[in-house]
Design an enzyme around this catalytic site. Sequence first.
Site, short mmCIF file in Angstrom:
data_model
loop_
_atom_site.label_atom_id
_atom_site.label_comp_id
_atom_site.label_asym_id
_atom_site.label_seq_id
_atom_site.Cartn_x
_atom_site.Cartn_y
_atom_site.Cartn_z
N GLY A 255 0.80 -1.22 0.00
CA GLY A 255 0.00 0.00 0.00
C GLY A 255 0.83 1.27 0.00
O GLY A 255 2.06 1.25 0.14
N HIS A 256 0.14 2.40 -0.13
CA HIS A 256 0.83 3.69 -0.20
C HIS A 256 1.51 4.02 1.13
O HIS A 256 1.04 3.66 2.20
CB HIS A 256 -0.17 4.80 -0.57
CG HIS A 256 -1.26 5.00 0.42
ND1 HIS A 256 -2.44 4.28 0.39
CD2 HIS A 256 -1.36 5.83 1.48
CE1 HIS A 256 -3.21 4.67 1.39
NE2 HIS A 256 -2.58 5.61 2.07
N ASN A 257 2.66 4.68 1.00
CA ASN A 257 3.46 5.14 2.16
C ASN A 257 4.11 4.01 2.95
O ASN A 257 4.68 4.25 4.02
CB ASN A 257 2.63 5.97 3.14
CG ASN A 257 2.04 7.22 2.52
OD1 ASN A 257 2.54 7.72 1.51
ND2 ASN A 257 0.96 7.73 3.10
#
Length: 359
Positions: A255-257
Amino acid sequence: MTSTLFFKPRPSSTLAEIAALTKAELIDPSQGDRVITGIASLDEAGPMHLGFFENLNYVAELEQTCAGACLVTQRHESRVPSHVAVLRVKSPVRAFVTYARHIHEDAMRPMSGFRSVGIAPSAVIHATARLEDGVIVDPLAVIGPEVEIGAGSVIGAGSVIASGVKIGRDCNVGANTTIQFALIGNNVLIHPGCHIGQDGFRFIFAQTHQKVPQVGRVIIQNDVEIGSGTTVDRGGLRDTVIGEGTKIDNQVQVGHNVTIGRHCVIAAQCGLAGSLTLGDNVALGAKVGVNNHVTIGDGAQITAMSAVKDSVPAGERWGGFFAKPTKQWFREIIAVERLLRSGAGAAPKSDDGKDGERG
């Protein structure tokens, strides 16, 4: 079974050469000139093959093998049939892999699917893209504006490398892969069908679910390997980072980050929710799910099919749903089994002797 249709045959080796390469001891030195032409599992090996034995589950295969030679520990060498040359070594599987890597360099990284050299006529390369010498671009690949690709890298058929992406040297991008908003180091292997740099799943949830702009990047450091079908979302504000030497299996969602440390191992079908952190040398078994914003410390290990909702201290082993230290998890499983065997977990009886209703 190794097929010469797919993997180029290498020059044969003598047992003396194999012993030197793998640091093994040839028990019968008079067989040093005996020739080996390839590798195989014990049950498929012929007189010209090298095999190995390490697991007692495969004793029957060892006893019936037709292999020419076998790598084996001193403890188990008496089990090797008399017609098989014995190469004594501390770790048979490591020695076998050393020899396999030596004779099958073509199996170490995905090469051009068309055995191409240079740029295929049907590839589309923007005029501002910069490709160093020795880059291979297979048919129907698309290279966008301001892309940079280092020497010795291979871009597979049908792949799309979007504007501004930087790919280092000696990288392999498998067929039908898309890469955008990403900076990629050297010696990175990305297997077919991966998608890297698309926006993350981030919304302000309301009746209309407002989308949050994702303006970060994906940073993939040197010597990373990413399995087929894996997706890596770019960061929202900060970057999504995959650390040096990390190995990711097929069909993993990052996922993002997310920040993944160095030399982690992530097995198939894991799901890493946004903004979590994995330390260095973390190992996740298959189908592990990790909650957002948690941290898994350096050297921690998570058992397959676990759900991690809390941060995990460095060096610990956790498992279960929800994950907890494995010793505690196992004790709870044993306790429940004992309750069931004792009848303490049975449903209460009603006055008429029938099972009570369950709400």
